[in-house]
Design an enzyme around this catalytic site. Structure first.
Site, mmCIF file in Angstrom:
data_model
loop_
_atom_site.group_PDB
_atom_site.id
_atom_site.type_symbol
_atom_site.label_atom_id
_atom_site.label_comp_id
_atom_site.label_asym_id
_atom_site.label_seq_id
_atom_site.Cartn_x
_atom_site.Cartn_y
_atom_site.Cartn_z
ATOM 1 N N ASP A 8 0.851 -1.190 0.000
ATOM 2 C CA ASP A 8 0.000 0.000 0.000
ATOM 3 C C ASP A 8 0.884 1.236 0.000
ATOM 4 O O ASP A 8 2.028 1.202 0.493
ATOM 5 C CB ASP A 8 -0.926 0.009 1.219
ATOM 6 C CG ASP A 8 -1.942 1.141 1.146
ATOM 7 O OD1 ASP A 8 -2.707 1.199 0.166
ATOM 8 O OD2 ASP A 8 -1.958 1.994 2.052
ATOM 9 N N GLU A 10 0.821 5.761 0.451
ATOM 10 C CA GLU A 10 0.145 7.032 0.694
ATOM 11 C C GLU A 10 0.827 8.064 -0.187
ATOM 12 O O GLU A 10 2.040 7.993 -0.423
ATOM 13 C CB GLU A 10 0.221 7.448 2.168
ATOM 14 C CG GLU A 10 -0.464 6.491 3.135
ATOM 15 C CD GLU A 10 -1.957 6.351 2.901
ATOM 16 O OE1 GLU A 10 -2.561 7.307 2.349
ATOM 17 O OE2 GLU A 10 -2.508 5.300 3.241
ATOM 18 N N ASP A 53 -6.956 17.656 0.955
ATOM 19 C CA ASP A 53 -7.792 16.465 1.139
ATOM 20 C C ASP A 53 -6.945 15.230 1.433
ATOM 21 O O ASP A 53 -7.327 14.377 2.245
ATOM 22 C CB ASP A 53 -8.645 16.220 -0.110
ATOM 23 C CG ASP A 53 -9.753 17.250 -0.264
ATOM 24 O OD1 ASP A 53 -10.071 17.929 0.740
ATOM 25 O OD2 ASP A 53 -10.296 17.390 -1.381
ATOM 26 N N HIS A 58 -4.140 10.947 5.336
ATOM 27 C CA HIS A 58 -2.959 10.273 5.881
ATOM 28 C C HIS A 58 -2.313 11.000 7.060
ATOM 29 O O HIS A 58 -1.597 10.375 7.847
ATOM 30 C CB HIS A 58 -1.912 10.010 4.787
ATOM 31 C CG HIS A 58 -1.482 11.224 4.021
ATOM 32 N ND1 HIS A 58 -0.807 12.279 4.594
ATOM 33 C CD2 HIS A 58 -1.617 11.533 2.704
ATOM 34 C CE1 HIS A 58 -0.524 13.172 3.681
ATOM 35 N NE2 HIS A 58 -1.023 12.762 2.509
ATOM 36 N N HIS A 153 -5.260 6.830 7.541
ATOM 37 C CA HIS A 153 -4.768 5.810 6.627
ATOM 38 C C HIS A 153 -3.249 5.797 6.730
ATOM 39 O O HIS A 153 -2.599 6.829 6.620
ATOM 40 C CB HIS A 153 -5.177 6.138 5.184
ATOM 41 C CG HIS A 153 -6.617 5.892 4.902
ATOM 42 N ND1 HIS A 153 -7.051 4.926 4.018
ATOM 43 C CD2 HIS A 153 -7.731 6.474 5.406
ATOM 44 C CE1 HIS A 153 -8.378 4.926 3.979
ATOM 45 N NE2 HIS A 153 -8.809 5.870 4.813
ATOM 46 N N ASP A 158 -2.425 -0.362 6.661
ATOM 47 C CA ASP A 158 -3.376 -0.782 5.635
ATOM 48 C C ASP A 158 -2.910 -2.058 4.935
ATOM 49 O O ASP A 158 -3.728 -2.907 4.567
ATOM 50 C CB ASP A 158 -3.575 0.335 4.608
ATOM 51 C CG ASP A 158 -4.463 1.456 5.144
ATOM 52 O OD1 ASP A 158 -4.897 1.348 6.304
ATOM 53 O OD2 ASP A 158 -4.714 2.418 4.415
#
Length: 241
Positions: A8, A10, A53, A58, A153, A158
């Site tokens: 994963d 970010e 956003d 994160h 997140h 994740d």
């Protein structure tokens, strides 16, 4: 025996083509569908601000990332870690697009040339649960995967959650266990158990249970006009005796 990497990222925003960068990479290794503990987790200095956003998702501020390595410095190490493994990603097109752009900046070939197959758990979930919510949060809830410590997140967290979701998607196995050096038998080995060490209780039916059972047999016999096989076989056995 398959080496799998659950991955994963970010990012600073949604568009790698418009200059957004990876700011965190989280990878969890599975071997024979078990966690090995050989994971990879890196924060990067993207040399740009995160979109508002994205920052809300994160929580990784520019100040926090300022002293972290640039992706290009770590790119070769990442390639070697991913080499020949099956890569498991939720909404794979997004993360693969960002990874390929970062590899391109570092003068390296795209992901498909160093890693093996890419498996998209979002596509898997949509096929299994059409018309339902199939975000990582929704799948965790559906499979009972604990995400209570997930405030923001995070790529590593994740990836850990996705590893558990993936096992549930593909086999329905319960929560994963980290087992680096296990004495448990491996796939293909035969385990012999001496049943003589166990004393199993014998539960006999009560008179009421026997009466109910006999009534059911009578009803079956009646419904078949006396042609039930268990009655015929029973009669034959009595005749032989």
């Amino acid at each position: 025996m398959t080496r799998q990497i659950v991955l994963d990222t970010e990012t600073t925003g949604l568009s790698a083509e418009d200059g957004d960068r990876i700011i965190e990479l989280g990878c969890v290794e599975l071997f024979n569908r078990k966690l090995t503990g050989n994971d990879l987790h890196i924060y990067f200095n993207p040399e740009r601000e995160s979109h508002e956003d994205a920052l809300k998702v994160h929580g990784l501020t520019t100040e926090f990332l300022r002293d972290k390595p640039k992706f290009g410095v770590m790119a070769q190490e990442i390639v070697e870690y991913l080499r020949d493994a099956e890569i498991i990603i939720h909404n794979a097109a997004f993360d693969v697009g960002f990874l390929n752009k970062e590899f391109e900046r570092a003068g390296l070939p795209p992901l498909r040339e160093c890693a093996g197959e890419v498996t998209d758990t979002l596509a898997m979930a949509k096929a299994l649960f059409p018309g339902k919510r199939n975000s990582l949060d929704a799948l965790c809830d559906r499979f009972g995967v604990d995400r209570s410590n997930r405030t923001f997140h995070g790529a590593k967290l994740d990836a850990q959650l996705l590893a558990d979701v993936y096992i549930n998607l593909t086999r329905g196995q319960d929560a994963l266990l980290i087992d680096v050096a296990s004495d448990e038998p491996q796939q293909g080995q035969v385990t012999t158990i001496d049943l003589r060490q166990f004393q199993l209780p014998v539960l006999t039916a009560s008179e009421q249970e026997l009466a109910i059972h006999e009534e059911v047999l009578l009803q079956l016999d009646k419904a078949s006009n006396g042609k039930t096989l268990f009655r015929q076989v029973g009669a034959e056995n009595v005749a032989i005796i």
